[in-house]
Design a protein around this motif. Structure first.
Motif: not given
Ligand code: SRM
Ligand SMILES: Cc1cc2nc3c(=O)[nH]c(=O)nc-3n(C[C@H](O)[C@H](O)[C@H](O)COP(=O)(O)OP(=O)(O)OC[C@H]3O[C@@H](n4cnc5c(N)ncnc54)[C@H](O)[C@@H]3O)c2cc1C
Ligand code: SF4
Ligand code: FES
Lengths: 122, 844
Positions: A20, A37, A63-67, A69, A74
């Protein structure tokens, strides 16, 4: 550093990665950021660790995430987002991270130069 | 047009409002304006004067500044009284002896408190309640007194009584009439009010005429009543009504009312058209208006008279809604029903809850003429709208004052009001005015600045918000409070879901209540909620990816990618040995050291790889993490207190250390800071902190929701003279309530400002347990305190976790691109140019 196939370079083991999130690694003369991920079927993604906005090797610490999808990281200093698929900066397309081809061989994580973007299933 | 000489006498609420309107009208350039104010303070908010005793300063209450007046071009002379008017010569004499010429004169001299002509009324510590100076005198007298009496049981009298009670005096109210607040309430209402006030420990004596005041036996004075009964007291505050300050006008032979007041017409002109009068000094249609709203309306009419506008003063609504000594009292229109022959009445009494309501309706039952409320003002807004807009009453008007459980009508929704409905009587703002602002795109805050609604007495705040919300909904403007695109919830809602469903990790929350992968907004927010709900170790595998970089590495990342190390120095107290350790560690790892603004030492420039070794040394020497990286308790700033300081009255250092150890590590919506000062000199600047504690002779005063930083906020006094246990319990609950309900990255200051009900509400919840959740808050806090761990200690014990503290997984050593340069004897990050020089082969 072990070399396998022609272009593939082993940069570490699966157990070196943080689920993560990202870690830094040496690939040839540069530093890369390696993300694992779980929500994307444990995909491993590799981009530059050097953040062109701050001029520091810190992308792995974001930090990993999605925009909408699209998986992104970041940047930890100035909170801009880079696509983990093609390395472009979402807010400012004058910034770009290089992306790398990845494959997982046994428990070895291997990286090669890529024109198409990054990603391999762990 | 050449400039006219305009002189305004009196720099009180109404005089100031007049000047503000003049400045905003764009017509100020036509006048050369001089303002005379007898008080030493610039115009301030007399309506909220009592808050001076709750910690507000004269500056907080002031409406303006000397700079503002200068900018307006008005010559403001404070501490200056006008002593006479020469109407023939059109001049004015001042107490300085100076004479000023005027073309137009505005009298805004207000009123003075009436002191009944009782022998002995001029004895020492016999005071009045009108100005800031009066309050200073009361505070000073109270510090030498045990008992206090207020003469007068009207609105202001009860407010004064509350002040004396809060100054810790045994307080009594003496009223000449047979009941309290004779103007606003009738006998049943007065009796109820009396009961409630006596329950608070204030003695109430009605139907008492004081004959004289003389030397007391046990106390400084004794009051002798008509029946020769006696009341001993150390100090007396007269609040037996107000009288217009019309002496200038009287001597200048202007037309006066029989019982005083300067007669004005609808243009606010006196019998001399060059002299206008506004505010409490003015008598219109044989009435004096002792409220600020009508005064403001006069100010506007007077301005139009001088500038050719057409607003007139044609009377004003005297309805009032107040909370006196914590008791709601409301009076609307003809509350007694004695001005409308043939009026009919409805009354509702609940002796258990202590509520009384009365309706005065027209003979045909269709119109509301007046109403009276004691004990619960929630009926006020609806009733006021029926009365002031002449709305036709429902078939059974009594439903308007019955509780909902007994068939009471629901409150009148704002949509039922006509556009012309007056909402803010202080600033004459109608529903239509507010609706128009919203249609032009204004937010609630902007509506308040544009219309000034809610900025007078504040009584209309609830309705203004309702209208704005309603209108926004009607326009389809949705206020989206979602945390981010992954969760359609506010932080508070997420907190609730996590706590109620017992969710322990982000993954489960996202799966059941969110979508996508999450992001750098929701992940840290959820990490914070999880931490403050369960207090798990933040670097557990399921939490690690949620943390902001700083939390991940338990250190603050600097601009060059290195980290700062901030060990906890509780209360700012540190032993010489520990100081030496800090110095040794800094030398060994080549760190830059600096004393922070939070009374501790920051070690900058630590490389990621070095962090574990640095902390190994620090933990061995007895240091713990300082959570400079977390949204958590930062520091408890202390002053040296009674141990060393000649003024200290409590051991502020000990308390600061105890507080810091109690709350360290607890994750919150934003960082939290404390200050503890050992006496009122306040060397720890506690009033600029989230929690400020100031020692008193009897214990501790607790201030909350202060802030430095970008938008400073002076903290509010929440409770006084607490013992240490009560202090800690109160902080526990306040903090837990904040943690549970604040938005992400919202500090206590902004949280409290945005909280419906504000400080009073929080006080009710944490001190009176009005929601019945105090025990729950106590328990939750106890769990957090119990589960504290030094995150660095835990991390050092786990080799798995230490893996993360490497710049590269396949190579030991530092990041070669981090370069420092020496400056003032210490390292600092190299600039880009310096880097190029020092790293010849930078490949990027
Ligand atoms: C080190 C220090 C400055 C110093 O050299 O003295 C400092 C440094 C930083 N402050 Fe501060 N603040 C420091 C005391 C303060 C104070 C003074 C105080 O605490 O008495 C304030 C004003 C008081 C207050 O907070 O109400 C202060 C108000 C802020 C703010 C504005 C907060 C606000 O509500 O407006 C920020 C920005 C934020 O938190 O969003 C901030 C943010 C920061 C950050 C975290 C900026 C950043 O994101 O990199 C700095 C990182 C420090 C680090 O890497 O270690 N710092 N900062 C002080 C550390 C105190 C400590 O021992 O923990
Ligand atoms: C404790 C308290 C609570 C109140 N609560 C409320 C409330 O809840 N709602 C409400 O509507 N109203 C309330 N009021 C009443 C409200 O404050 C007054 O209606 C308002 O202040 C009237 O404004 P004004 O300008 O006419 O008089 P003031 O505000 O009294 O101003 C008059 C000023 O003129 C000065 N002055 C007088 N003579 C001279 C002179 N010769 N030369 C120079 N200066 C002079 C005075 O010193 C004074 O500063 C309250 C009043 C008090 C004291
Ligand atoms: S004031 Fe600004 S620059 Fe200085 S420490 Fe605080 S955040 Fe950093
Ligand atoms: S009614 Fe007084 S501020 Fe609006």
């Amino acid at each position: 550093m072990t070399q396998s196939d022609n272009n593939w370079t082993t940069i570490g083991r699966l157990s070196d990665l943080v689920v993560g999130s990202g870690v830094g690694a040496r690939y040839r003369d540069r530093q890369v950021a390696v993300f694992l991920i779980p929500e994307l079927d444990d995909r491993v993604l590799v981009v530059d660790n050097y953040c062109p906005i701050s001029g520091v090797n810190i992308i792995a610490r974001g930090i990993v995430g999605d925009i909408q999808g699209e998986p992104v990281v970041a940047t930890p200093l100035y909170k801009k987002h880079f696509s983990l698929l093609d390395g472009r900066c979402i807010e400012d397309d004058s910034h770009q991270l290089a992306t790398y081809a990845v494959r997982v061989d046994g428990d070895e994580v291997q990286v090669a130069e890529s024109a198409e973007g990054t990603g391999a299933a762990a | 047009m050449s400039q006219q000489n305009l002189i305004v006498i009196g720099n009180g609420m109404v005089g100031h409002h007049f000047l503000e309107q003049l400045a905003e009208s764009g017509q100020a350039a036509n006048f050369s304006v001089t303002v005379l104010g007898e008080e030493r303070n610039i115009a301030y908010d007399r309506v909220h004067l009592s808050e001076y005793f709750q910690g507000k300063t004269a500056d907080d209450l002031a409406f303006s500044t000397l700079e503002q007046y200068a900018e307006w071009g008005f010559d403001l002379r404070l501490n200056t009284r006008a002593t006479s008017i020469d109407r023939q010569a059109r001049t004015l004499t001042l107490d300085t002896g100076e004479t000023l010429a005027y073309d137009k004169l505005v009298l805004a001299t207000g009123s003075y408190p009436f002191v009944p002509p009782i022998p002995g009324n001029d004895r020492e510590d016999c005071l009045v309640y009108r100005t800031i100076d009066d309050l200073d005198a009361i505070r000073e007298a109270a510090s030498r007194s045990n008992t206090g009496v207020v003469v007068g049981g009207g609105l202001l009298g009860l407010e004064a009584a509350n002040a004396l009670r809060e100054l810790d005096l045994d307080t009594a109210v003496v009223e000449f009439a047979p009941r309290l607040m004779p103007v606003q309430v009738d006998e049943p209402g007065g009796n109820l009010l009396r009961e409630k006030i006596e329950d608070l420990g204030v003695q109430v004596l009605t139907g008492r005429a004081t004959q004289r005041i003389e030397d007391g036996n046990g106390a400084r004075h004794q009051m002798v009543f008509q029946d020769d009964k006696l009341l001993e007291t150390d100090m007396i505050v007269f609040s037996a009504g107000i009288r217009p300050r019309d002496e200038l006008a009287r001597e200048a032979d202007l037309a006066m009312g029989e019982r005083g007041g300067v007669v004005i017409n609808d243009h606010c002109e006196t019998s001399d058209p060059n002299i206008l009068a506004i505010g409490e000094v003015a008598l219109w249609n044989e009435s004096i208006f002792g409220l600020v709203g009508p005064g403001y309306q006069m100010a506007k009419a007077a301005l139009d008279t001088l500038t050719g506008g057409d607003r007139l003063f044609q009377g004003a609504d005297m309805s009032t809604k107040l909370k006196l000594l914590g008791v709601d009292v409301g009076a609307i229109g003809d509350a007694h029903g004695d001005q409308n022959p043939g009026a009919r009445f409805f009354r509702y009494t609940d002796e258990i809850r202590g509520e009384y309501r009365k309706l005065v309706v027209s003979g045909d039952g269709k119109q509301l003429l007046g109403a009276m409320l004691v004990g619960d003002n929630s009926y006020y807004d609806t009733l006021l709208q029926y009365a002031s807009n002449g709305l036709e009453l429902p078939d059974s008007p009594e439903s308007l004052i019955l509780p909902a459980s007994e068939g009471g009508a629901p409150a009148l929704g704002v949509d039922a009001l006509p556009e012309t409905a007056g909402i803010c009587s202080c600033h004459n703002v109608s529903k239509g005015d507010i609706v128009q602002c919203v249609q032009e795109g204004a937010s609630l805050g902007e509506v308040k600045t544009m219309t000034k609604a809610t900025t007078g007495c504040g009584g209309c705040a609830g309705q203004v918000k309702e209208i704005v919300d309603h209108e926004m909904a009607a326009l389809g403007i949705e206020v989206d409070n979602s945390v981010c695109e992954h969760f359609a919830y506010t932080r508070q809602e997420l907190e609730h879901i996590i706590r109620v469903e017992g969710i322990h990790d982000f993954h489960a929350l996202l799966k059941n209540h969110g979508k996508g992968l999450g992001c750098d907004i929701c992940k840290p927010a959820v990490a914070s909620i999880l931490a403050s709900t369960w207090n798990d170790y933040v670097l557990n595998p399921e939490h690690v990816g949620l943390q902001d970089t700083n939390d991940t590495f338990l250190a603050n990342m600097q601009k060059d990618g290195t980290f700062s190390v901030v060990p906890r120095v509780a209360g700012g107290e540190i032993t010489p040995d520990k100081l030496i350790t800090l110095g040794e560690v800094a030398k060994e790892f080549q760190l830059y050291t600096k004393i922070t603004g939070g009374q501790r030492v920051d070690l900058f420039g630590a490389k990621l790889n070095d962090l574990p070794a640095i902390w190994e040394r620090l933990v061995d020497a007895g240091f713990e993490t300082g959570h400079a990286y977390g949204k958590a308790l930062r520091t408890v700033k202390s002053c040296v207190g009674s141990t060393w300081c000649r003024y200290g009255v409590q051991d502020s250092v000990q308390l600061a250390i105890d507080l810091e150890h109690r709350y360290k590590g607890i994750r919150a919506p934003h960082k939290i800071k404390f200050g503890v000062s050992g006496c009122t000199r306040e060397c720890a600047e506690a009033q600029s902190k989230d929690f400020g504690v100031i020692a008193t002779e009897n214990g501790w005063n607790l201030y909350v929701a202060g802030n430095g930083g970008m938008r400073p906020r002076h903290a509010d006094l929440l409770a006084q003279d607490l013992d240490t246990d009560t202090l800690i319990r109160t902080i526990d609950r306040f903090m837990m309530l904040y943690i549970r309900t604040a938005d992400r990255l919202q500090r206590t200051a902004r949280w409290l400002e945005n909280l419906e009900g504000g400080l009073d509400y929080v006080y009710d919840v944490v001190v009176n347990d009005s929601l019945g959740i105090a025990e729950d808050l106590d328990n939750q806090m106890a769990r957090l305190v119990e589960n504290y761990q030094c995150e660095w200690k835990t991390t050092l014990e786990d080799p798995e976790k230490l893996k993360r503290f490497r710049q590269m997984i396949n190579e030991d050593g530092d990041d070669p691109y981090v370069v420092t340069v020496e400056e003032r004897g210490q390292p600092r990050p190299a600039t880009d140019a310096e880097k190029l020089e020092r790293i010849p082969a930078v490949t990027v």
